[in-house]
Motif scaffolding. Structure first.
Motif, mmCIF file in Angstrom:
data_model
loop_
_atom_site.group_PDB
_atom_site.id
_atom_site.type_symbol
_atom_site.label_atom_id
_atom_site.label_comp_id
_atom_site.label_asym_id
_atom_site.label_seq_id
_atom_site.Cartn_x
_atom_site.Cartn_y
_atom_site.Cartn_z
ATOM 1 N N LEU A 169 0.825 -1.200 0.000
ATOM 2 C CA LEU A 169 0.000 0.000 0.000
ATOM 3 C C LEU A 169 0.862 1.254 0.000
ATOM 4 O O LEU A 169 0.574 2.219 -0.690
ATOM 5 N N LEU A 170 1.964 1.242 0.767
ATOM 6 C CA LEU A 170 2.830 2.418 0.852
ATOM 7 C C LEU A 170 3.454 2.749 -0.498
ATOM 8 O O LEU A 170 3.687 3.901 -0.807
ATOM 9 N N ARG A 171 3.762 1.746 -1.299
ATOM 10 C CA ARG A 171 4.406 1.974 -2.589
ATOM 11 C C ARG A 171 3.411 2.236 -3.705
ATOM 12 O O ARG A 171 3.787 2.705 -4.765
ATOM 13 N N ARG A 172 2.171 1.896 -3.536
ATOM 14 C CA ARG A 172 1.178 1.923 -4.608
ATOM 15 C C ARG A 172 0.775 3.342 -4.956
ATOM 16 O O ARG A 172 0.262 4.082 -4.132
ATOM 17 N N LYS A 173 1.039 3.711 -6.178
ATOM 18 C CA LYS A 173 0.659 5.023 -6.671
ATOM 19 C C LYS A 173 -0.371 4.822 -7.777
ATOM 20 O O LYS A 173 -0.256 3.901 -8.571
ATOM 21 N N VAL A 174 -1.388 5.662 -7.792
ATOM 22 C CA VAL A 174 -2.425 5.560 -8.812
ATOM 23 C C VAL A 174 -2.559 6.896 -9.536
ATOM 24 O O VAL A 174 -2.243 7.952 -8.993
ATOM 25 N N MET A 175 -3.004 6.821 -10.771
ATOM 26 C CA MET A 175 -3.321 8.018 -11.546
ATOM 27 C C MET A 175 -4.800 8.303 -11.341
ATOM 28 O O MET A 175 -5.637 7.406 -11.453
ATOM 29 N N LEU A 176 -5.118 9.541 -11.030
ATOM 30 C CA LEU A 176 -6.496 9.931 -10.775
ATOM 31 C C LEU A 176 -6.937 10.975 -11.778
ATOM 32 O O LEU A 176 -6.130 11.776 -12.245
ATOM 33 N N GLU A 177 -8.214 10.951 -12.118
ATOM 34 C CA GLU A 177 -8.811 11.961 -12.989
ATOM 35 C C GLU A 177 -9.767 12.780 -12.152
ATOM 36 O O GLU A 177 -10.629 12.245 -11.467
ATOM 37 N N PHE A 178 -9.600 14.094 -12.206
ATOM 38 C CA PHE A 178 -10.483 14.998 -11.481
ATOM 39 C C PHE A 178 -11.299 15.787 -12.487
ATOM 40 O O PHE A 178 -10.784 16.236 -13.505
ATOM 41 N N THR A 179 -12.583 15.943 -12.199
ATOM 42 C CA THR A 179 -13.474 16.669 -13.092
ATOM 43 C C THR A 179 -14.130 17.818 -12.334
ATOM 44 O O THR A 179 -14.666 17.621 -11.250
ATOM 45 N N LEU A 180 -14.040 19.004 -12.923
ATOM 46 C CA LEU A 180 -14.714 20.175 -12.381
ATOM 47 C C LEU A 180 -15.134 21.043 -13.546
ATOM 48 O O LEU A 180 -14.295 21.440 -14.360
ATOM 49 N N ASP A 181 -16.434 21.315 -13.651
ATOM 50 C CA ASP A 181 -16.952 22.154 -14.738
ATOM 51 C C ASP A 181 -16.441 21.700 -16.108
ATOM 52 O O ASP A 181 -15.932 22.485 -16.894
ATOM 53 N N ASP A 182 -16.548 20.428 -16.373
ATOM 54 C CA ASP A 182 -16.143 19.827 -17.646
ATOM 55 C C ASP A 182 -14.649 19.912 -17.931
ATOM 56 O O ASP A 182 -14.215 19.654 -19.044
ATOM 57 N N LYS A 183 -13.836 20.273 -16.959
ATOM 58 C CA LYS A 183 -12.380 20.244 -17.109
ATOM 59 C C LYS A 183 -11.879 18.971 -16.467
ATOM 60 O O LYS A 183 -12.337 18.571 -15.404
ATOM 61 N N ARG A 184 -10.937 18.315 -17.130
ATOM 62 C CA ARG A 184 -10.349 17.098 -16.576
ATOM 63 C C ARG A 184 -8.874 17.337 -16.298
ATOM 64 O O ARG A 184 -8.173 17.869 -17.133
ATOM 65 N N VAL A 185 -8.446 16.921 -15.126
ATOM 66 C CA VAL A 185 -7.048 17.029 -14.723
ATOM 67 C C VAL A 185 -6.614 15.659 -14.220
ATOM 68 O O VAL A 185 -7.352 15.001 -13.491
ATOM 69 N N CYS A 186 -5.428 15.230 -14.620
ATOM 70 C CA CYS A 186 -4.888 13.955 -14.148
ATOM 71 C C CYS A 186 -3.610 14.210 -13.358
ATOM 72 O O CYS A 186 -2.812 15.049 -13.741
ATOM 73 N N PHE A 187 -3.442 13.496 -12.264
ATOM 74 C CA PHE A 187 -2.153 13.458 -11.589
ATOM 75 C C PHE A 187 -2.080 12.218 -10.721
ATOM 76 O O PHE A 187 -3.084 11.588 -10.420
ATOM 77 N N GLY A 188 -0.862 11.870 -10.342
ATOM 78 C CA GLY A 188 -0.643 10.675 -9.545
ATOM 79 C C GLY A 188 -0.693 10.967 -8.067
ATOM 80 O O GLY A 188 -0.393 12.068 -7.623
ATOM 81 N N ALA A 189 -1.092 9.976 -7.290
ATOM 82 C CA ALA A 189 -1.123 10.094 -5.834
ATOM 83 C C ALA A 189 -0.942 8.700 -5.235
ATOM 84 O O ALA A 189 -1.324 7.701 -5.840
ATOM 85 N N PHE A 190 -0.355 8.654 -4.061
ATOM 86 C CA PHE A 190 -0.201 7.387 -3.358
ATOM 87 C C PHE A 190 -1.504 7.037 -2.667
ATOM 88 O O PHE A 190 -2.273 7.923 -2.285
ATOM 89 N N LEU A 191 -1.745 5.753 -2.497
ATOM 90 C CA LEU A 191 -2.958 5.319 -1.796
ATOM 91 C C LEU A 191 -2.952 5.760 -0.338
ATOM 92 O O LEU A 191 -3.992 5.794 0.302
ATOM 93 N N THR A 192 -1.781 6.128 0.173
ATOM 94 C CA THR A 192 -1.691 6.626 1.542
ATOM 95 C C THR A 192 -1.875 8.144 1.617
ATOM 96 O O THR A 192 -1.830 8.721 2.694
ATOM 97 N N SER A 193 -2.101 8.800 0.471
ATOM 98 C CA SER A 193 -2.336 10.251 0.465
ATOM 99 C C SER A 193 -3.702 10.543 1.070
ATOM 100 O O SER A 193 -4.688 9.889 0.740
ATOM 101 N N SER A 194 -3.738 11.536 1.934
ATOM 102 C CA SER A 194 -5.008 11.906 2.557
ATOM 103 C C SER A 194 -5.843 12.738 1.591
ATOM 104 O O SER A 194 -5.328 13.368 0.671
ATOM 105 N N VAL A 195 -7.133 12.742 1.832
ATOM 106 C CA VAL A 195 -8.054 13.548 1.026
ATOM 107 C C VAL A 195 -7.701 15.029 1.197
ATOM 108 O O VAL A 195 -7.733 15.792 0.233
#
Length: 159
Positions: A81-107
């Motif tokens: 879990l500590l090593r696991r990084k995922v790519m996330l897609e964020f959507t706001l007002d029809d804009k999409r942004v991608c970036f990586g985060a570790f599963l241990t990253s807090s909200v």
């Protein structure tokens, strides 16, 4: 004062520490905000491993100093879990942004990163995954996100 930490996995983050915080207190903050157990952390400053009982004054740590964080994934059962990084897609007002985060990253850390992109205060952001609002104190792993999970961002009014 604010210091920058660089994890061996490549992720960088900043934390707020006191002028006389001990190394152990810094590790407690890393555990609180990044979800990395204290027992798994080794902090390096100016090429030297830091001793838990010593403080920032001893090491001459100043505002904007940089440290390295080594995570020993053998120290507990959540090494993968500590090593696991995922790519996330964020959507706001029809804009999409991608970036990586570790599963241990807090909200709350995600909100801080998004805040910089949107120029909105973190406490005005709501993050939603699969229709449910994500709580600041939880980490991504709590929501079972995977690569390219979509997280919806909404601007909300603070309480």
């Amino acid at each position: 004062m604010e210091v920058k930490l660089e994890a061996m996995q490549g992720e960088e983050f900043t934390i707020e520490i006191g002028y006389f915080d001990t190394v152990f207190e810094i590790k407690e903050k890393i555990e609180k905000y990044q979800g990395i157990p204290i027992s798994a952390q080794t902090l390096i400053f100016n090429g030297n491993a830091m001793i838990d009982e010593r403080n920032t004054e001893f090491y001459k740590i100043l505002h904007q100093s940089q440290m390295k964080l080594i995570v020993d994934d053998k120290s507990d059962g959540c090494g993968a879990l500590l090593r696991r990084k995922v790519m996330l897609e964020f959507t706001l007002d029809d804009k999409r942004v991608c970036f990586g985060a570790f599963l241990t990253s807090s909200v709350s850390l995600l909100k801080e990163r998004i805040q910089g992109l949107l120029r909105v205060q973190a406490n005005q952001l709501g993050l939603f995954f699969m229709g449910n609002e994500m709580m600041d104190h939880q980490v991504l792993g709590d929501y079972v996100v995977s690569d390219f999970s979509e997280i919806n961002v909404q601007i909300i009014k603070p309480l």
